[in-house]
Scaffold this active site. Structure first.
Site, mmCIF file in Angstrom:
data_model
loop_
_atom_site.group_PDB
_atom_site.id
_atom_site.type_symbol
_atom_site.label_atom_id
_atom_site.label_comp_id
_atom_site.label_asym_id
_atom_site.label_seq_id
_atom_site.Cartn_x
_atom_site.Cartn_y
_atom_site.Cartn_z
ATOM 1 C CG HIS A 123 66.802 46.851 20.417
ATOM 2 N ND1 HIS A 123 67.357 45.763 21.050
ATOM 3 C CD2 HIS A 123 65.481 46.584 20.301
ATOM 4 C CE1 HIS A 123 66.412 44.877 21.303
ATOM 5 N NE2 HIS A 123 65.258 45.348 20.867
ATOM 6 C CG ASP A 200 70.166 47.223 15.070
ATOM 7 O OD1 ASP A 200 69.504 46.586 14.233
ATOM 8 O OD2 ASP A 200 69.784 47.411 16.236
ATOM 9 C CD GLN A 203 62.120 47.320 14.107
ATOM 10 O OE1 GLN A 203 61.176 47.305 13.318
ATOM 11 N NE2 GLN A 203 62.142 46.559 15.185
ATOM 12 C CE LYS A 227 63.239 42.658 15.496
ATOM 13 N NZ LYS A 227 62.467 42.943 16.680
ATOM 14 C CB CYS A 369 64.654 46.484 23.943
ATOM 15 S SG CYS A 369 64.064 44.892 24.457
#
Ligand code: PLP
Length: 411
Positions: A123, A200, A203, A227, A369
């Site tokens: 991302h 990261d 998600q 999220k 993104c």
């Protein structure tokens, strides 16, 4: 597995509405997830009964606010299996977590000629900060390529780690590809090559049980509250205490100091050393409620139900004429986020998203993104459908029916 989806849906007031006269079908969860009533109520209760500034006050409201704010930290600690509250830094979101590490660790440790390694599927928020650091330090940004089936190219990874890697930054689950990356193997290779590892988890955190102990030699992990059914403007950066202690603050001001002298100052204990200024107190109260909500549902159960949705989604999309999926095939196995991105022959993704919106279906169209990935694939934009544990199989049927209609309409 028994999963009472109607009961779960009833927890989300926003879902109970019509868009252009049609029942809302919310399929944009990867962008931001709706809040359950428990989160909305916790924030409203805090605002109406307990708001004051945290940490500094002796009075009752300030203590109540501090307890709620710090209580949320302990909930997050347990949710991800962190060693202590000191390892859980509150941020504004994943983006801030990346920037914090880039500024507080990267600027002090990356030097000219070093390598910064990222995956092709990152991302922008886990790509651009590293690119900026590479430019600033005259380091090299090395990009790990994907194979034609959109999984990690291990040779490319080996090659990217063959120079002077200082840090490898990777997403645990890409927001467009969806599959869970083999993080433990990748982190072990990076660590062996001398690199620190940043993960990261923006998600992944919403779709499966996230246990730090299962991720291998990871140094930092970041994610966002919004999220995972929490409020916007909340995020987490986790790192081991020893590492956080070595890092200097990246923002200065109130709450992050121990003592301020005329010419120099000393820093507060962890994690507050990295939390300058009055924080998003109500947001973290909501984040605590989101963690409680997800824990009560059970992330194993969430993941199992979402798996059935993902299988149905892929099977149904495969039946749509002219539709091309840009995801690793499900047959590869492994855990997934319940999402798919695709192009539909003869229909621009933005037109398609608008067409679907007229039917009450919310999807995302564009570059999501991930321009470095889409440019490499040669597709400027796709349509992304991303589900959650409150979506019903019939919503997938409705989506697919509308995709067929869209194709005929635009033809
Ligand atoms: N990383 C991934 C994989 C994402 O999907 C997102 C958001 O879409 C981010 C990072 C950035 O998150 P935020 O905008 O909440 O900081």
């Amino acid at each position: 597995m028994t999963w009472n989806v109607s009961k779960v849906r009833a927890d989300f007031p926003i879902l109970d509405q019509k868009i252009h006269g049609k029942p809302l079908v919310y399929l944009d969860n990867a962008a931001s997830a709706p809040r359950p009533r428990a989160v909305i109520d916790a924030v409203a209760r805090y605002e109406s009964e307990s708001h004051a500034n945290v940490h500094r006050g002796v009075h009752t409201l300030s203590q109540r606010a501090t307890d709620l704010y710090e209580g949320a930290r302990s909930k997050v600690r347990d949710f991800i299996g962190a060693g202590s509250d000191q390892e859980v830094v509150f941020t504004r979101g994943t983006t801030e977590g990346v920037n914090l590490v880039m500024a507080a660790w990267g600027r002090a440790n990356v030097r000219e000629g070093d390598d910064i390694v990222v995956l092709r599927s990152e991302h922008h928020s886990n790509f651009v900060p590293w690119q900026a650091l590479a430019i600033e330090k005259r380091a090299r940004l090395r990009i790990v390529e994907l194979t034609p089936d959109l999984t990690i190219d291990w040779n490319s990874l080996k090659e990217a780690l063959s120079g002077r890697p200082k840090i490898l930054a990777m997403g645990l689950m890409s927001n467009v590809l969806g599959m869970l990356q083999p993080v433990a193997e990748i982190a072990a290779m990076a660590s062996k090559a001398g690199a620190r590892v940043f993960v990261d988890a923006a998600q992944a955190v919403a779709h499966l049980p996230l246990k730090l102990s299962e991720l291998g030699p990871v140094d930092w992990l970041a994610f966002s509250g919004h999220k995972m059914c929490g409020p916007t403007g909340t995020g987490i950066l986790w790192a081991r205490r020893e590492l956080l202690e070595q890092m200097t603050p990246w923002m200065y001001g109130g709450d992050m100091i121990r003592r301020v002298g005329d010419q120099e100052s000393s820093w507060n204990e962890l994690p507050w050393k990295f939390e300058a200024g009055t924080p998003n107190i109500s947001g973290f109260v909501g984040m605590g409620a989101a963690v409680d909500y997800l824990s009560a549902l059970g992330m194993e159960r969430v993941h199992a139900y979402e798996r059935t949705l993902t299988e149905k989604l892929f099977a149904e999309l495969a039946r749509v004429e002219g539709l091309k999926l840009w995801n690793p095939p499900l047959s590869l196995g492994g855990a997934r986020a319940p999402l798919a991105q695709f192009t539909l022959e003869g229909v621009h993704p933005h037109d398609l998203a608008q067409f679907l919106d007229a039917e009450g279906i919310a999807v995302r169209a564009g570059h999501h993104c991930v321009q470095p990935l889409l440019s490499k694939l040669g597709v400027p934009a796709t349509t992304r459908v991303s589900l959650s544990f409150f979506n019903e199989p019939t919503e997938i049927d409705f989506l697919v029916e509308q995709l067929g209609r869209a194709r005929r309409y635009f033809a």
